[in-house]
Design a protein around this motif. Structure first.
Motif, PDB file in Angstrom:
ATOM      1  N   ASN A 396      31.387  34.681  39.926  1.00 40.77           N
ATOM      2  CA  ASN A 396      31.851  34.366  41.273  1.00 40.77           C
ATOM      3  C   ASN A 396      33.085  35.176  41.639  1.00 40.77           C
ATOM      4  O   ASN A 396      33.211  35.684  42.761  1.00 40.77           O
ATOM      5  CB  ASN A 396      32.156  32.869  41.391  1.00 40.77           C
ATOM      6  CG  ASN A 396      32.478  32.469  42.812  1.00 40.77           C
ATOM      7  OD1 ASN A 396      31.648  32.593  43.707  1.00 40.77           O
ATOM      8  ND2 ASN A 396      33.689  31.993  43.037  1.00 40.77           N
ATOM      9  N   GLN A 397      33.996  35.328  40.709  1.00 43.34           N
ATOM     10  CA  GLN A 397      35.204  36.097  40.987  1.00 43.34           C
ATOM     11  C   GLN A 397      34.867  37.568  41.214  1.00 43.34           C
ATOM     12  O   GLN A 397      35.408  38.214  42.117  1.00 43.34           O
ATOM     13  CB  GLN A 397      36.191  35.945  39.832  1.00 43.34           C
ATOM     14  CG  GLN A 397      37.558  36.532  40.119  1.00 43.34           C
ATOM     15  CD  GLN A 397      38.619  35.962  39.199  1.00 43.34           C
ATOM     16  OE1 GLN A 397      38.498  34.835  38.725  1.00 43.34           O
ATOM     17  NE2 GLN A 397      39.654  36.715  38.948  1.00 43.34           N
ATOM     18  N   ALA A 398      33.973  38.114  40.391  1.00 45.47           N
ATOM     19  CA  ALA A 398      33.590  39.515  40.551  1.00 45.47           C
ATOM     20  C   ALA A 398      32.857  39.745  41.870  1.00 45.47           C
ATOM     21  O   ALA A 398      33.122  40.725  42.581  1.00 45.47           O
ATOM     22  CB  ALA A 398      32.712  39.940  39.377  1.00 45.47           C
ATOM     23  N   LEU A 399      31.938  38.847  42.214  1.00 48.35           N
ATOM     24  CA  LEU A 399      31.140  39.026  43.427  1.00 48.35           C
ATOM     25  C   LEU A 399      31.958  38.778  44.691  1.00 48.35           C
ATOM     26  O   LEU A 399      31.689  39.375  45.734  1.00 48.35           O
ATOM     27  CB  LEU A 399      29.933  38.078  43.394  1.00 48.35           C
ATOM     28  CG  LEU A 399      28.900  38.387  42.300  1.00 48.35           C
ATOM     29  CD1 LEU A 399      27.916  37.235  42.162  1.00 48.35           C
ATOM     30  CD2 LEU A 399      28.167  39.692  42.587  1.00 48.35           C
ATOM     31  N   ALA A 400      32.963  37.910  44.607  1.00 46.23           N
ATOM     32  CA  ALA A 400      33.775  37.608  45.795  1.00 46.23           C
ATOM     33  C   ALA A 400      34.542  38.836  46.267  1.00 46.23           C
ATOM     34  O   ALA A 400      34.735  39.032  47.474  1.00 46.23           O
ATOM     35  CB  ALA A 400      34.737  36.461  45.508  1.00 46.23           C
ATOM     36  N   VAL A 401      34.996  39.670  45.339  1.00 43.87           N
ATOM     37  CA  VAL A 401      35.778  40.856  45.714  1.00 43.87           C
ATOM     38  C   VAL A 401      34.943  42.134  45.642  1.00 43.87           C
ATOM     39  O   VAL A 401      35.486  43.243  45.719  1.00 43.87           O
ATOM     40  CB  VAL A 401      37.029  40.994  44.815  1.00 43.87           C
ATOM     41  CG1 VAL A 401      37.935  39.794  44.971  1.00 43.87           C
ATOM     42  CG2 VAL A 401      36.632  41.180  43.347  1.00 43.87           C
ATOM     43  N   GLU A 402      33.632  41.989  45.552  1.00 46.02           N
ATOM     44  CA  GLU A 402      32.748  43.145  45.373  1.00 46.02           C
ATOM     45  C   GLU A 402      32.895  44.175  46.489  1.00 46.02           C
ATOM     46  O   GLU A 402      32.889  45.381  46.253  1.00 46.02           O
ATOM     47  CB  GLU A 402      31.296  42.669  45.297  1.00 46.02           C
ATOM     48  CG  GLU A 402      30.292  43.770  45.074  1.00 46.02           C
ATOM     49  CD  GLU A 402      28.874  43.239  45.008  1.00 46.02           C
ATOM     50  OE1 GLU A 402      27.978  43.983  44.568  1.00 46.02           O
ATOM     51  OE2 GLU A 402      28.660  42.073  45.404  1.00 46.02           O
ATOM     52  N   HIS A 403      33.028  43.706  47.722  1.00 45.53           N
ATOM     53  CA  HIS A 403      33.080  44.610  48.867  1.00 45.53           C
ATOM     54  C   HIS A 403      34.485  44.745  49.445  1.00 45.53           C
ATOM     55  O   HIS A 403      34.642  45.185  50.577  1.00 45.53           O
ATOM     56  CB  HIS A 403      32.123  44.118  49.946  1.00 45.53           C
ATOM     57  CG  HIS A 403      30.700  44.008  49.474  1.00 45.53           C
ATOM     58  ND1 HIS A 403      29.963  45.094  49.060  1.00 45.53           N
ATOM     59  CD2 HIS A 403      29.883  42.927  49.321  1.00 45.53           C
ATOM     60  CE1 HIS A 403      28.753  44.693  48.688  1.00 45.53           C
ATOM     61  NE2 HIS A 403      28.683  43.387  48.831  1.00 45.53           N
TER      62      HIS A 403
END
Length: 487
Positions: A396-403
């Motif tokens: 979740n942390q990685a995907l939240a800042v993905e873009h």
């Protein structure tokens, strides 16, 4: 996963070695959030501190931590993340020495708040520097280790606190819980200055702080928490709590968003820029994290109270009972980091669903397991709880800042963690109210282990509240997964 190449100036010849130093510094500040859970009775007796003082130590740290995160992220983006990371470690070490030597409640509370400032200076830089150091699949693995650090630090804190009390006694143990930070920081801070990448930051004139926005967030959070905290007092109860204060929370929340919109339209610095809020992966991921944190953080408080006051375990025993949670999270978090680029948001959905199911399993263990099998039954279900948390937090942390662009990584990290702390504070108030509402003053003040059924019932109500929060987090994660699949 989106990748952002590092500039030559940001590059480092040993990114994983630098990352290990980053994790070491972050671990210390995260550990301090939970290490005092089993030490509160000893602190209260030593410094003759009442309930208000205890709340100030625990909730005050989290509140200051959350409010300083956003400006800390902005300072990191502008003045350099490595610089803020090292300054935060130094502030945290100084405050830890003061807490360990505190002679009265006021001194301890004030220095505990300063600790929160130091921790808040450190943590947003962790996300920003991680984005600097890695890209592509390597970034996913790095976030896996970051999730491992967060999970272990949160879960192992009560264990370490209990061991220190067993080694040094009630008063020496809680003081050691603060002082143990210092020698580690003495080693880590110089290494961080030498190994972390030198991020030049932006033009000095671009700083700006959204003070009105921070004030409105603080007012909203305090207004939400107040009636739940007051209702925990048996002399007041649910009926006497000032529920009308929730109207002020809504007004402050509406005022915050109105101010943010006006501020950005007039070129003022804001906490929540539209470019972040209009990024669905960031908005939904942050909401998922806040809801999950509302249950996950409160779990360790009521779990410790249930084991010590209800089951009659010693502080070190109650701490050791949380090792399965740390172990489950530690084993799965790196695996989740490696899988996030392929499985994506399905890991978040699966993790939150497993934590919700484990919450109900813990209720059954408390009520149905024979006392002789309590440790085994609770340990197994707690391990599943930790595995679910490891599956959820890392992806979740990685995907939240993905873009999110690298140049605003610390600002996004600060906002992400601020809302996580807001969720933690609100969840702590609601879950502890659910726990204490079914206990009598005699249950609370009586000898540990005297009335296990009452505490098992209280634990059940608290876990039901936790399950409600994690189920909502699962729903939001599912919405995010469906949105991602469609687009």
């Amino acid at each position: 996963m989106a990748s952002h190449p590092m500039s030559a100036r940001d590059a480092t010849p040993s990114p994983w070695r630098a990352f290990s130093i980053l994790l070491a510094g972050g671990f210390i500040t995260l550990l301090d959030v939970s290490i005092l859970n089993v030490s509160i009775p000893s602190i209260s007796r030593t410094l003759e501190m009442g309930g208000a003082g205890v709340q100030a130590i625990m909730a005050g740290y989290s509140l200051v931590f959350g409010l300083v995160l956003v400006p800390s992220g902005r300072f990191g983006d502008v003045y350099g993340r490595r610089r803020l990371f090292v300054i935060g470690l130094v502030v945290f070490a100084i405050a830890s020495i003061g807490c360990g030597l505190a002679t009265n409640a006021v001194m301890l509370i004030a220095l505990r708040l300063l600790q929160g400032v130091g921790a808040a200076l450190v943590n947003p830089q962790m996300l920003g520097i991680t984005q600097q150091l890695f890209s592509g699949a390597a970034r996913g693995r790095a976030f896996g280790y970051l999730g491992l650090t967060i999970g272990v630090a949160t879960a192992i804190g009560p264990t370490l606190g209990g061991i220190l009390i067993a080694l040094f006694g009630p008063e020496g143990g809680w003081r050691a819980a603060f002082l143990v930070n210092v020698p580690i920081i003495v080693v880590v801070a110089p290494l961080a200055h030498r190994l972390l990448p030198a991020h030049p930051g932006r033009a000095r004139g671009s700083l700006g702080l959204d003070v009105p926005g921070l004030v409105l967030i603080a007012v909203a959070v305090m207004a939400i928490m107040t009636p739940f905290l007051v209702a925990s007092d048996h002399t007041i109860g649910l009926a006497g709590a000032p529920w009308y204060v929730l109207v002020a929370a809504l007004a402050a929340g509406a005022g915050f968003f109105a101010w943010e919109r006006w501020g950005e339209d007039h070129a003022h610095s804001v906490i929540a820029p539209r470019r972040l809020l209009r990024t669905p992966s960031f908005t939904l991921g942050t909401l998922t994290q806040a809801l999950f944190a509302a249950g996950y953080t409160a779990f360790f408080v009521i779990y410790t109270l249930y084991l010590q006051q209800g089951a009659g375990l010693q502080a070190w025993q109650a701490g050791l009972m949380q090792i399965p949670i740390a172990g489950g999270s530690a084993i799965i978090a790196p695996v989740a980091g490696r899988l996030v680029s392929r499985a994506g948001r399905l890991l978040v959905v699966g993790g939150t669903a497993l934590v919700t199911a484990s919450s109900f399993a813990l209720i059954l263990s408390a009520h149905e397991a024979p006392r002789g099998w309590l440790i085994l039954a609770t340990g197994i279900t707690a391990a599943a709880f930790g595995i679910g948390a490891g599956l959820m937090m890392t992806p979740n942390q990685a995907l939240a800042v993905e873009h999110i662009p690298v140049e605003t990584g610390s600002t996004a990290g600060g906002l992400f963690q601020t809302l996580q702390r807001v969720g933690s504070a609100i969840g702590m108030a609601i879950v502890t109210l659910a726990f204490y509402s079914v206990l009598t003053p005699a249950d609370i003040s009586g000898p540990a282990g005297r009335d296990y059924p009452a505490f098992a019932g209280a634990f059940g109500w608290g876990m039901a509240a936790i399950a409600a929060f994690t189920a909502l987090a699962c729903l939001v994660a599912l919405i995010d997964a469906v949105r991602e699949r469609r687009h």
